[in-house]
Design an enzyme around this catalytic site. Sequence first.
Site, PDB file in Angstrom:
ATOM      1  N   GLU A  45       0.995  -7.958  -2.985  1.00 14.69           N
ATOM      2  CA  GLU A  45      -0.163  -6.627  -3.290  1.00 14.69           C
ATOM      3  C   GLU A  45      -0.617  -6.921  -4.582  1.00 14.69           C
ATOM      4  O   GLU A  45       0.250  -7.051  -5.544  1.00 14.69           O
ATOM      5  CB  GLU A  45       0.589  -5.270  -3.220  1.00 14.69           C
ATOM      6  N   LYS A 114      -6.769  -0.533   1.204  1.00 15.35           N
ATOM      7  CA  LYS A 114      -5.437   0.105   1.817  1.00 15.35           C
ATOM      8  C   LYS A 114      -5.954   1.422   2.292  1.00 15.35           C
ATOM      9  O   LYS A 114      -6.479   2.039   1.562  1.00 15.35           O
ATOM     10  CB  LYS A 114      -4.688   0.048   0.569  1.00 15.35           C
ATOM     11  N   CYS A 175       1.782  -2.796   2.285  1.00 15.66           N
ATOM     12  CA  CYS A 175       2.980  -2.544   1.763  1.00 15.66           C
ATOM     13  C   CYS A 175       3.117  -1.249   2.655  1.00 15.66           C
ATOM     14  O   CYS A 175       3.727  -0.985   3.442  1.00 15.66           O
ATOM     15  CB  CYS A 175       3.028  -2.104   0.238  1.00 15.66           C
ATOM     16  N   SER A 360      32.266  -1.595 -26.226  1.00 16.52           N
ATOM     17  CA  SER A 360      33.336  -0.718 -26.528  1.00 16.52           C
ATOM     18  C   SER A 360      34.905  -0.976 -25.892  1.00 16.52           C
ATOM     19  O   SER A 360      35.532  -0.142 -26.338  1.00 16.52           O
ATOM     20  CB  SER A 360      33.071   0.685 -25.888  1.00 16.52           C
TER      21      SER A 360
END
Length: 718
Positions: A45, A114, A175, A360
């Site tokens: 896309e 789309k 999509c 840490s």
Amino acid sequence: MGHLVTVATCNLNQWALDFEGNTKRIIESIQKAKEAGAKLRVGPELEICGYGCLDHLLEQDLYLHCWEMLERILKDESCHNILLDIGMPIQHRNVRYNCRVICLNGKILLIRPKIWLANDGNYREMRHFTPWLHSREHEEYHLPRRIQKLQGATHVTFGDAVISTPDTCIGAETCEELFTPDAPHNHMSLDGVEVITNSSGSHFTLRKLDIRLQLIMEATRKNGGVYLYSNQQGCDGDRLYYDGCAMILVNGEIVAQGSQFSLKDVEVITATIDLEEVRAYRSAISRSLQAANSKAKYDRIQTKFELSSEEGDLDLARRPTPPIQPRYHSVEEEIALCAGCYLWDYLRRCGVAGYLVPLSGGIDSCATATIVFSMCRLVIEAIEVGNNQVIEDVKRLAKYTEGKLPKTPQELCNQLFHTVYMGMSKQSSNETRQRAKDLAEAIGAFHVNLDIDEIYHAQRNLIVNTLNFDPKFKVEGGTIAENLMLQNIQARSRMVTAYEFAQILPTTRNRPGGGSLLVLGSANVGESLRGYLTKYDCSSADINPIGSIDKSDLKRFIAWAEKEFDLPCLREFLTAVPTAELEPITETYVQSDEVDMGMTYDELTIFGRLRKVNKLGPFGMFQRLVHEWGSDKNRGPDDNALIYEPRQVAEKVKRFFHFYAINRHKMTTLTPALHCNDYSPDDNRFDLRPFLYPSFWSSWSFKKIDEELEKIEKARKK
């Protein structure tokens, strides 16, 4: 008439606004598809401009540049003699559309906009585009002058139509349309479309691939036909990682599947399909009556170009690609591969010298460091198989003698990765200091071990000398305000120190190009959700690879990496009690994260999912959890679900929403996190909520909880 057809789809590592780079990768994918004998190629896309352009999609320049790049593709004769499905944005009558451009031999056959736009979660397509609202209708699009010369015409068909060749019929969806209940592929299939392309910009989340695969398999199992799924792969310039996994399916079965995580910029997968198998399958399922009665008729754009040939069918070495089993990664692999690929993309594109992590000795910073090591492992693997782009990037980023490349992940890690342990003499234990040192040595990181006592005391003395007030920790008799202030001095000093070293370490190490390092954050999703972090402490960084991953998944990842990466030192991190080490350690007191937060990390995961994914407020969450966590004598011995009394559930829900509300402002400055979970509290375009809340304690929601609790307790007494 032939019936064997070779088709191609691809994963492309596109980058927002990288017009020339994106076009180069598109052309390379077309050439690879042709080399494999494919007659149809589909790409991701918005592949010309990159999917993640966001508000750049509102700029006129972007549309001009997309046409300029499409012109380059159309003129390139190496891209001829193959049907192309290419993604780009197009303005039609002053309206912006997300489009597929179907091309053949330097000319456009169809522009298909789309129809259904993604407009939830991470997506804001309705902000940038308008959906095509005229189902199975089309009109004429007036081409730019530069394209008119190539087309030999001023107009081309624009709208919802399909392509008809002498041997088959091809339709395109984009999509989000796959995920809709009434998906276009259903109507196209009923109208005789045999090959459907899907071009996606679908981002990764943990455990998501299964959903995507089920939808595509179901689409072709119900309808029959060929489905080509293409996706972007890589970091497009934002928090999302697009996880590729291009696929070709036939009649509900996968015949080709690309990688889900890869350092390849261009990956093309192909399959040979027997169109007669599609026709036979469709005639044998409950479809024919609906197809004959369907009113969903598509106009067909006719072309003489054939995907198959009689000569091809006579090639006895050519046969349909057989089905394969789908490939899935475990959650632990997904974390290692997704975050590792994302960090490499980010590093090679942003122009810095490497990464730095404040290490840490706890599991969160350990997970971040291990992910960087995973990145180095992926890079070494890519070098070993001759990935030229990776080799070129490594030579640019790392300092090696001419012609030499790193042989091990540790060797590369030493060039690109830096860790700093910033201790305090009273607060930091020897155990955490040693764990940090051992991990850095095991993965090859350049490690710095220092103390920040001097900085801390200088800041503390500002209070003593200016206000004539001597602040104390809680264990020394101080108030809550004093205790927090003294902890925050350390936390914020570590952030400043981390950036100080990130700026100067490349210079002191004589790294290529000087520059600076990117600081990686290591606050997990639960701590961010609860607000269990200091604003502008070392949770403030440039990017955070674990910011939307929960503690449980991080522990699984570390346990997996201990064996898979051969890092025995990781065992110590798994058994250590999570602690911020911001308060003095005494014989009777060691600071604990879960005690400080007033809730466990597992509980935070549940709260997070119910709040964001299930869309529950305080009252709804209480109603849900009072049943799920309620004391139930019928639970089996293997049931590990939490068990609490209704009043305990009410207290926990209230406590969560109280701290969520008062700490919500911290999310506005939260380091952008690689998006891995759909309950991330990341305020950077995903979790859009207020950051100033009224007091929940006096809210109607909490009153409703109290009313419900009273009813439950009265009912139980009876």
